[in-house]
Design a protein around this motif. Structure first.
Motif: not given
Length: 328
Positions: A172-176, A245-246, A255-257, A181-184
């Motif tokens: 996860t992104d620590q701010t949001s 959500v990434f 968003l991956i759908l 991106r890596r997990h995306f």
């Protein structure tokens, strides 16, 4: 070599090694018990050796599958049954044997099944000792086992909590709070492979927060750090349960759908965009969002699909700037 393996790959190999070493240790113990004339214990422990060896072989053969872990349950139950069977006859020896079960069971089983198993063993051990050797010995042994159980549970829980925290930090992104991106690319590659086998479509929606740097200059990083988690949370409310959500850049969210064609993604994109822009985002007066949607085409991989989405977002951004300049 072991350092290159992930935790899921390392665990079955480690269990295989531990079980083989345990069978060797029990063999040495059997020899010592035979010399002391404890023949019933020798026969009982002889059952544990093939149980350990079979479990080690089964886990090693199935080390790359999810089915390897079920063999731990009959192994642990067999070890506990052998110890409890000999407990009335050899209370001192079998008590120390049972003291090793809490740590060993948390090594082999998940947290909840291991806890239930140890509580049952503690109750049975206390009852057997109470019936055959009196209340005081049962109370002392049950208390010692409970202390060992509590210590092992705390260690297992903290280890599990640490694993969850490390996984969350890695994905996860620590701010949001959105996936990073890596997990995306890992998730998108998985969904593309699944779509090839199921013939279901995959689509992406890109959301860009317009004038992101200008918002930071006006309101500061602290305000943006408070805004982004709320932005992600409200975005998640607008999408389906299986969508994710990434955050791919400072101002770019994707968003991956899964199982969603491109025309359906466009409809969803317009709804999400409209909802987010109509929200009240204090201290911002309003926010503007650029959005685009693309569907998976034949022969594309995750990199190709992400590049096509980025190109479409950039093209839309240029068109918006040209339109704004013409309007001025």
């Amino acid at each position: 070599m072991l350092a290159d393996l992930s935790q899921d790959e390392l665990l079955p190999r480690l269990q295989t090694l531990v079980y083989l070493l345990a069978s060797v240790a029990i063999g040495i113990l059997m020899y010592d018990q035979y010399r002391q004339g404890l023949y019933p214990l020798v026969l009982t422990n002889a059952i544990a050796i093939p149980a350990f060896v079979f479990s080690a072989i089964f886990i090693y053969i199935n080390r790359d599958r999810d089915s390897f872990s079920w063999v731990n349950y009959p192994l642990i139950f067999t070890l506990a049954a052998l110890a409890l069977y000999q407990l009335p006859q050899y209370p001192q020896l079998m008590t120390h044997y049972l003291y090793a079960l809490p740590l060993f069971s948390y090594f082999c089983l998940p947290l909840y099944p291991a806890t239930v198993f140890n509580v049952v063993v503690a109750v049975l051990m206390t009852l057997l000792l109470w019936i055959d050797h009196g209340f005081m010995l049962a109370l002392r042994t049950g208390t010692n086992y409970s202390l060992l159980l509590g210590s092992a549970w705390c260690f297992a829980y903290l280890t599990l909590l640490k694993g969850w925290s490390l996984k969350r930090l890695a994905l996860t992104d620590q701010t949001s709070g959105a996936y990073n991106r890596r997990h995306f690319f890992h998730a998108l590659t998985r969904e593309i492979a699944r779509s090839e086998s199921t013939r279901h479509s995959v689509s992406l929606i890109g959301l860009v927060i317009d004038d992101y740097r200008q918002l930071i200059d006006i309101h500061g990083n602290r305000v943006m750090s408070q805004f982004l988690p709320r932005f992600v949370e409200r975005t998640q409310r607008q999408i389906r349960a299986g969508d994710d959500v990434f955050r791919l850049a400072d101002d770019l969210f994707v968003l991956i759908l899964p199982n969603c064609p491109e025309d359906g993604a466009i409809v969803l994109m317009e709804r999400v965009k409209r909802t987010l822009q109509q929200q009240a985002w204090k201290p911002f007066a309003e926010i503007s969002i650029s959005a685009s949607a693309v569907g998976l085409q034949m022969g594309e991989d995750s990199k190709d699909l992400e590049k096509r989405l980025s190109a479409k977002l950039k093209k839309q951004k240029r068109a918006s700037l040209q339109l704004a300049a013409f309007a001025d």
